[in-house]
Each structure stands twice: as structure tokens, then as C-alpha cells.
Motif scaffolding. Structure first.
Motif, PDB file in Angstrom:
ATOM      1  N   ASN A  89       1.592   5.794  -5.196  1.00 48.08           N
ATOM      2  CA  ASN A  89       0.322   5.199  -5.600  1.00 48.08           C
ATOM      3  C   ASN A  89       0.270   5.089  -7.124  1.00 48.08           C
ATOM      4  O   ASN A  89      -0.520   5.749  -7.793  1.00 48.08           O
ATOM      5  CB  ASN A  89      -0.827   6.054  -5.073  1.00 48.08           C
ATOM      6  CG  ASN A  89      -2.149   5.307  -5.056  1.00 48.08           C
ATOM      7  OD1 ASN A  89      -2.215   4.132  -5.398  1.00 48.08           O
ATOM      8  ND2 ASN A  89      -3.193   5.988  -4.660  1.00 48.08           N
TER       9      ASN A  89
ATOM     10  N   THR B 294       0.827  -1.194   0.000  1.00 44.90           N
ATOM     11  CA  THR B 294       0.000   0.000   0.000  1.00 44.90           C
ATOM     12  C   THR B 294       0.866   1.250   0.000  1.00 44.90           C
ATOM     13  O   THR B 294       1.875   1.320   0.698  1.00 44.90           O
ATOM     14  CB  THR B 294      -0.929   0.008   1.227  1.00 44.90           C
ATOM     15  OG1 THR B 294      -1.741  -1.166   1.189  1.00 44.90           O
ATOM     16  CG2 THR B 294      -1.823   1.230   1.231  1.00 44.90           C
TER      17      THR B 294
ATOM     18  N   ASN C  69      -8.043  10.970   4.726  1.00 45.47           N
ATOM     19  CA  ASN C  69      -7.676   9.694   4.108  1.00 45.47           C
ATOM     20  C   ASN C  69      -7.599   9.790   2.585  1.00 45.47           C
ATOM     21  O   ASN C  69      -7.557   8.773   1.909  1.00 45.47           O
ATOM     22  CB  ASN C  69      -8.692   8.620   4.507  1.00 45.47           C
ATOM     23  CG  ASN C  69      -8.701   8.372   6.003  1.00 45.47           C
ATOM     24  OD1 ASN C  69      -7.649   8.283   6.632  1.00 45.47           O
ATOM     25  ND2 ASN C  69      -9.893   8.288   6.588  1.00 45.47           N
ATOM     26  N   TYR C  70      -7.579  11.016   2.070  1.00 42.26           N
ATOM     27  CA  TYR C  70      -7.595  11.196   0.622  1.00 42.26           C
ATOM     28  C   TYR C  70      -6.323  10.649  -0.033  1.00 42.26           C
ATOM     29  O   TYR C  70      -5.210  10.883   0.433  1.00 42.26           O
ATOM     30  CB  TYR C  70      -7.719  12.684   0.289  1.00 42.26           C
ATOM     31  CG  TYR C  70      -7.591  12.986  -1.186  1.00 42.26           C
ATOM     32  CD1 TYR C  70      -8.623  12.698  -2.067  1.00 42.26           C
ATOM     33  CD2 TYR C  70      -6.419  13.543  -1.695  1.00 42.26           C
ATOM     34  CE1 TYR C  70      -8.503  12.970  -3.416  1.00 42.26           C
ATOM     35  CE2 TYR C  70      -6.292  13.821  -3.045  1.00 42.26           C
ATOM     36  CZ  TYR C  70      -7.336  13.535  -3.900  1.00 42.26           C
ATOM     37  OH  TYR C  70      -7.214  13.796  -5.240  1.00 42.26           O
ATOM     38  N   THR C  71      -6.515   9.916  -1.120  1.00 40.70           N
ATOM     39  CA  THR C  71      -5.388   9.416  -1.907  1.00 40.70           C
ATOM     40  C   THR C  71      -5.713   9.574  -3.387  1.00 40.70           C
ATOM     41  O   THR C  71      -6.884   9.579  -3.786  1.00 40.70           O
ATOM     42  CB  THR C  71      -5.082   7.935  -1.632  1.00 40.70           C
ATOM     43  OG1 THR C  71      -6.242   7.142  -1.961  1.00 40.70           O
ATOM     44  CG2 THR C  71      -4.692   7.711  -0.179  1.00 40.70           C
ATOM     45  N   GLU C  72      -4.656   9.690  -4.174  1.00 39.95           N
ATOM     46  CA  GLU C  72      -4.819   9.694  -5.627  1.00 39.95           C
ATOM     47  C   GLU C  72      -3.585   9.047  -6.233  1.00 39.95           C
ATOM     48  O   GLU C  72      -2.482   9.143  -5.689  1.00 39.95           O
ATOM     49  CB  GLU C  72      -5.000  11.115  -6.173  1.00 39.95           C
ATOM     50  CG  GLU C  72      -3.798  12.019  -5.985  1.00 39.95           C
ATOM     51  CD  GLU C  72      -4.017  13.408  -6.550  1.00 39.95           C
ATOM     52  OE1 GLU C  72      -3.341  13.752  -7.527  1.00 39.95           O
ATOM     53  OE2 GLU C  72      -4.865  14.136  -6.008  1.00 39.95           O
TER      54      GLU C  72
ATOM     55  N   SER D 114      -9.643   8.528  -4.344  1.00 40.10           N
ATOM     56  CA  SER D 114     -10.427   7.980  -3.238  1.00 40.10           C
ATOM     57  C   SER D 114     -11.665   8.814  -2.934  1.00 40.10           C
ATOM     58  O   SER D 114     -12.637   8.307  -2.364  1.00 40.10           O
ATOM     59  CB  SER D 114      -9.570   7.879  -1.978  1.00 40.10           C
ATOM     60  OG  SER D 114      -9.189   9.167  -1.519  1.00 40.10           O
ATOM     61  N   ASN D 115     -11.650  10.087  -3.307  1.00 36.91           N
ATOM     62  CA  ASN D 115     -12.769  10.979  -3.026  1.00 36.91           C
ATOM     63  C   ASN D 115     -12.857  11.985  -4.164  1.00 36.91           C
ATOM     64  O   ASN D 115     -11.929  12.749  -4.401  1.00 36.91           O
ATOM     65  CB  ASN D 115     -12.534  11.698  -1.683  1.00 36.91           C
ATOM     66  CG  ASN D 115     -13.706  12.562  -1.259  1.00 36.91           C
ATOM     67  OD1 ASN D 115     -14.442  13.096  -2.079  1.00 36.91           O
ATOM     68  ND2 ASN D 115     -13.878  12.723   0.049  1.00 36.91           N
TER      69      ASN D 115
ATOM     70  N   LYS E  48     -17.444   9.711  -3.326  1.00 31.69           N
ATOM     71  CA  LYS E  48     -17.034   8.314  -3.442  1.00 31.69           C
ATOM     72  C   LYS E  48     -15.740   8.219  -4.248  1.00 31.69           C
ATOM     73  O   LYS E  48     -15.218   9.204  -4.752  1.00 31.69           O
ATOM     74  CB  LYS E  48     -18.147   7.500  -4.112  1.00 31.69           C
ATOM     75  CG  LYS E  48     -19.468   7.514  -3.367  1.00 31.69           C
ATOM     76  CD  LYS E  48     -19.364   6.838  -2.011  1.00 31.69           C
ATOM     77  CE  LYS E  48     -20.751   6.756  -1.352  1.00 31.69           C
ATOM     78  NZ  LYS E  48     -20.683   6.100  -0.033  1.00 31.69           N
ATOM     79  N   SER E  49     -15.233   6.998  -4.380  1.00 22.24           N
ATOM     80  CA  SER E  49     -14.004   6.776  -5.151  1.00 22.24           C
ATOM     81  C   SER E  49     -14.339   6.711  -6.642  1.00 22.24           C
ATOM     82  O   SER E  49     -15.435   6.296  -7.036  1.00 22.24           O
ATOM     83  CB  SER E  49     -13.338   5.478  -4.704  1.00 22.24           C
ATOM     84  OG  SER E  49     -13.042   5.520  -3.323  1.00 22.24           O
TER      85      SER E  49
ATOM     86  N   ASN F 288      -9.989  -0.990  -0.308  1.00 16.49           N
ATOM     87  CA  ASN F 288     -10.278   0.039   0.691  1.00 16.49           C
ATOM     88  C   ASN F 288     -11.065   1.211   0.109  1.00 16.49           C
ATOM     89  O   ASN F 288     -11.419   2.138   0.833  1.00 16.49           O
ATOM     90  CB  ASN F 288      -8.971   0.564   1.289  1.00 16.49           C
ATOM     91  CG  ASN F 288      -8.222  -0.494   2.070  1.00 16.49           C
ATOM     92  OD1 ASN F 288      -8.833  -1.333   2.713  1.00 16.49           O
ATOM     93  ND2 ASN F 288      -6.902  -0.456   2.011  1.00 16.49           N
ATOM     94  N   LEU F 289     -11.311   1.172  -1.198  1.00 21.19           N
ATOM     95  CA  LEU F 289     -11.998   2.278  -1.870  1.00 21.19           C
ATOM     96  C   LEU F 289     -13.457   1.921  -2.134  1.00 21.19           C
ATOM     97  O   LEU F 289     -13.799   0.763  -2.377  1.00 21.19           O
ATOM     98  CB  LEU F 289     -11.293   2.611  -3.187  1.00 21.19           C
ATOM     99  CG  LEU F 289      -9.802   2.983  -3.076  1.00 21.19           C
ATOM    100  CD1 LEU F 289      -9.232   3.280  -4.456  1.00 21.19           C
ATOM    101  CD2 LEU F 289      -9.598   4.173  -2.152  1.00 21.19           C
TER     102      LEU F 289
END
Length: 541
Positions: A249, A223, A524-527, A508-509, A292-293, A277-278
């Protein structure tokens, strides 16, 4: 002295002397299991020694007795006097040595367990790269023929402690699969003698250079995060390098090219890490900017930072109907037929007005020197404000050339300079079924030319196109209806994503301004990052 001359005493003394010179009666030594069978040269590490028989006490003494390179020697039967390391030969190597562990470095944990700190003198000598010792535990420190007997023993080896200098590259994709090179020294060249991990996840395919100063390894999937600690372990012990490697990522998209034509939305396969997790539950194309993702197609680097309430660099298309195959793989359908605007809405070709139309009474032909008709106009509405030359509800049936089209109804008058509006048309009395992609009209409403066109109306998710033509009264949609009923729909030409090179991004958002420090910050935002694997080209095959 004269007391010793008495017969009885003399005999007793002689008996004692005989007993003292005889080999002591002792129990056999028992095997001991060490917490680590090997360790670094120059010691400093602590071992535990465990037996299955209660043999240890507060007087237990420990020695490291050199074994050498030949057949393994056994511990001496009784406590041996410490002896300095002997180095001989060409090249010079250690040939002997009995190294005592100071009493303070032997800890009695129980009658079956000792703690032993390895002395610094347990070290490689001369040109050695490894050395073998016996760890010998005695009941005390009395030497000589009647000295303290051996009570437990184990084998132990030492090697040079590995040294880490650097890792290259220091970043890599979360899906792994890349090769890293670790430089340093004292890396054993024997296969399987070296292990390494990043953030606790083991590296694979380790290959050590012949000089022992570097090795290559394959990155496992992990991860995204870091920087993680790099750990290297050999017989010489474990060493670490903090903040050594960061998992980015990254993703890989296959296929990475598709056209913006055709009704069927191309499916793409995305490999990465952390997909379970998304939450992709809303990726039907209806609300591309929700929280949402999402899987987006982006012209550049995605940037959700607000710009007058819109994303600074948002998506131009969305890969819809995301299916999570595993934590490392998702499949989705890339909608290239309908470009998403900066406001997060799907765009369609607006109606245009032609001022120089010409009609002939009772003829279905309409001409215009400036209209620049194309095949995209087939099936589109053509209306005249007064409806005096062209009946209401007329559509373009075919395009003869850029200046001439054939209409679905004959003109009612001959005229020139007719102002006509060409654009989306409505389809009335169309029935949808909740959760179904089938659409049925009460009367002929559809043509083959509608395949790939945008269709909007109550219960139809945004971004939906007509994906298949069955008959003039029945078509199939790219998305299932969210409600059932009989409604009026609008059919229009979508604005496709222009040909060019883009980036696929897993977000993720999808809301605006959710990045760190944003007004709607998501902790918790990811891209996913831009990489060669995330590049996607829109082009005709």
C-alpha cells in the motif's frame, strides 16, 4: 469361384473394382476454429475445434500434419498413414511428419464441436523455436485413394513453453509504475508475442531480452494485497508462478515539503490505489482518532497499538479536508501549524508566568529580564493576579526586544517584581455561522498577528486556526463552523510540528488498537507503507 464366372457377376465385380479404384465422392472440407491457435511443444493441452456445419461423428479422426517453414501445405484429401517426424538440414529442423491423435483423445462434443488432446509427439525438433501444423479431421481412419475424406481443417502452431524462474522485485507499490524483471527461459523475442499478468492484471511495456531468458515490464496499479500469481503467456502456452508478487500500500506525496509557518495550510496531492473504498467524511481535523479514514503525518512508522489507551506511535499532524479525486488520487490540506499530542488532541502554547515584571504608572511599557519576549507574544493576554498594576483584559501590542513589550493599556502603578501571566486570550461576543468559515466580533477583538493562531470555542472544529484577517472585528477560519451562535472563544499560539522528516500515512481507520489482533480489531484495516514516496519534510523554504 465359378459363381464369379457368370457373366452377370463378372460384370458386377468389374464394376465394383472400378468404383473402388476411383476417387471417392466427398463433400468439401469446412474450416474449423480452434479454441487456441497455438500451444506448447510436446502437447498435453486440450483444444476444441468448432465448425458452422455439422460434420463430426463418433468415427471422426484427427491428425496433426506438419506444414514446415515454407508455403502452407493443405491437409491430405483423405486420411494419411501416420508418418514419423523427419529431421534434416543444418541446423537440423523438422521437415515432415504426420501425427495421429489416439481415438481416446478425440471427444465428440456435438456434430459441430470436437475436443482434441494434443499428442506429446507434436513437438519442436532440432533447432526449431516454432513449428506449424495443420489440424486435419477425417470421417474415419481408412487410408488409400478411397480412404476417409477430409471433413474439417485448421492451422495450429507450437512453440517452446515459457519457464518462469523468478520475479524481481517481488513487492511493489499499489499505484504501480515500477519496473519488474522476470527471469526464466523460452520467452519469445518478437514484439507482442508475450503477455504477462499479476493477479489477473496485465503488465505493460514488456521488453524481452535478446536471448529470451528474461523480460522487463511495467507494473500496473492494483489494490494492495497478495501475494498474487504471475502468469506468462506465449504461443507455447500459459505458465504460472503462485505467490510471486505482493502489492504494498505505497503512496507518492507531492509536494513533499512545507513550512510550519503561515496561516494557509499547504495542499498536497497523494497518489495511490483504493481511495474510493475509504471514508474520509470526518477529516476536518475535529476528531483525528475516530474510526473514519485519515491522512496522517507520522514521526516514524504509524502504530495504532494501544499504549495506556493511546497510540504507540500516532499522528503528529493531520491532512484535513480530504478530497477524493479518483481511486488513485486524493488532495488534502496538511495542518503543520498545530501539532497533535499523543492523546489525539491539538496542542497550544500554555500560559507562562514571569515573576520580575516592572511597570511604570501611566506607561504602556512592561519590562522583564527573564521573559524572553518574541513576536509570538504579540496579541497574547498579559494579566496580573491583583490587577493593581495592569488593567484586566490587557494584551501585548508589540515586542520591542526580548525584555520589553508594549501593552494595550497603560499601567496603573509603578512597581517591580510584578508577577504577570502571559498566554492565550479570550474573545467575547464572537458570532459564527453554521457551515461558514467567517467569524464576526461585536467589538474589535482581532489583529493581523492572529493569523495562524489556534481558535477554540463552541461550534469550532478542533485544530482550527485563523487563516485570514479582514478587520479587527472579522476573520476567516481554516475550518467551517459546525454550529452558529454568539460565543466566547479562546485564541492561542498553536504548537507547530517541529522541523524534520516524517512519513505521510493513509489510514483506513484512525481509532486506537484496530490492527490485527488488537482489542478493537478492524478486519478491513489498511495503512500505507513507508517508502521514498511517502516521505515528507517540514522545513522553511
Amino acid at each position: 469361384m465359378h459363381r464369379l464366372s457368370r457373366p452377370g457377376l463378372a460384370i458386377g465385380a468389374a464394376a465394383l473394382l472400378v468404383v473402388g479404384l476411383s476417387a471417392p465422392a466427398m463433400a468439401a472440407s469446412v474450416p474449423m476454429t480452434l479454441s487456441a491457435p497455438s500451444g506448447p511443444s510436446q502437447g498435453g493441452n486440450t483444444l476444441t475445434g468448432t465448425t458452422t456445419t455439422a460434420v463430426f461423428n463418433a468415427n471422426s479422426a484427427v491428425e496433426f500434419q506438419y506444414v514446415g517453414t515454407g508455403a502452407a501445405a493443405a491437409c491430405s484429401a483423405v486420411y494419411a498413414a501416420p508418418a514419423a517426424v523427419v529431421v534434416a538440414g543444418t541446423p537440423p529442423v523438422q521437415t515432415a511428419g504426420i501425427l495421429a491423435v489416439p481415438a481416446a483423445n478425440v471427444r465428440l462434443l456435438s456434430t459441430t464441436k470436437l475436443g482434441i488432446t494434443v499428442p506429446a509427439t507434436v513437438a519442436l525438433a532440432g533447432g526449431q523455436t516454432t513449428a506449424k501444423y495443420n489440424v486435419c479431421v477425417y470421417s474415419g481412419t481408412v487410408t488409400g485413394a478411397s480412404g476417409s475424406p477430409l471433413i474439417a481443417n485448421a492451422a495450429y502452431s507450437i512453440a517452446a513453453k515459457p519457464v518462469i524462474s523468478a520475479i524481481s522485485p517481488s513487492t511493489g507499490p499499489a499505484l504501480g509504475g515500477k519496473t519488474v524483471t522476470i527471469t526464466g527461459s523460452n520467452f519469445p523475442t518478437t514484439a507482442g508475442a508475450l503477455t504477462a499478468s499479476i493477479g489477473g492484471t496485465a503488465l505493460t511495456g514488456i521488453s524481452v531480452a535478446a536471448n529470451g531468458n528474461s523480460f522487463t515490464a511495467n507494473l500496473p496499479a492494483k489494490t494492495a494485497g497478495g501475494p498474487y500469481t504471475l502468469s506468462v503467456t506465449s504461443a507455447g502456452g500459459t505458465v504460472t508462478k503462485a505467490n510471486a508478487f505482493t502489492y504494498t500500500n505505497g503512496i507518492v506525496v507531492v509536494p513533499n515539503t512545507a513550512p510550519n509557518t503561515g496561516a494557509t495550510l499547504p495542499d498536497i496531492d497523494i497518489q495511490g490505489v483504493g481511495f474510493t473504498n475509504l471514508d474520509f467524511s470526518m477529516t476536518t481535523g475535529a476528531t483525528p482518532n475516530d474510526a473514519k479514514s485519515h491522512v496522517y503525518l507520522v514521526d516514524g512508522k504509524y502504530d495504532p497499538t494501544t499504549n495506556s489507551g493511546n497510540k504507540t506511535i500516532g499522528e503528529v499532524a493531520e491532512c484535513i479536508n480530504v478530497l477524493v479525486v479518483s481511486d488513485t488520487e486524493v488532495i488534502c490540506s496538511m495542518n503543520l501549524r498545530s501539532r497533535i499530542s499523543t492523546t489525539g488532541t491539538y496542542t497550544t502554547v500554555a500560559a507562562r508566568t514571569v515573576a520580575d515584571g516592572a511597570t511604570t504608572n501611566a506607561s504602556t511599557t512592561l519590562t522583564s529580564a527573564t521573559a524572553a519576549f518574541t513576536s509570538a507574544d504579540v496579541g497574547m493576554s498579559l494579566s496580573v493576579a491583583s490587577n493593581t498594576q495592569v488593567p484586566a483584559g490587557t494584551t501585548i501590542v508589540s515586542v520591542t526586544n526580548p525584555t520589553t513589550v508594549v501593552l494595550s493599556a497603560a499601567a496603573t502603578a509603578t512597581a517591580t517584581g510584578v508577577s504577570t501571566t502571559i498566554g492565550p486570550r479570550t474573545a467575547a461576543s464572537v458570532t459564527t455561522v453554521n457551515a461558514s468559515t467567517g467569524v464576526t466580533a461585536a467589538a474589535p477583538q482581532f489583529t493581523v498577528a492572529d493569523v495562524g493562531r489556534s481558535i477554540t470555542g463552541t461550534g469550532i472544529p478542533a485544530g482550527t486556526v485563523i487563516s485570514a484577517y479582514t478587520s479587527a472585528t472579522q476573520v476567516t477560519l481554516s475550518n467551517a463552523a459546525t454550529a452558529g451562535g454568539t460565543v466566547t472563544m479562546t485564541i492561542a499560539n498553536p504548537v507547530p510540528v517541529p522541523n524534520g522528516t516524517y512519513t505521510v500515512a493513509v489510514i483506513s481507520n484512525g481509532a486506537v488498537d484496530v490492527q490485527a489482533g488488537g482489542a478493537s480489531e478492524d478486519a478491513n484495516y489498511t495503512e500505507s507503507i513507508i517508502s521514498s514516496g511517502s516521505t515528507f519534510t517540514v522545513a522553511d523554504y
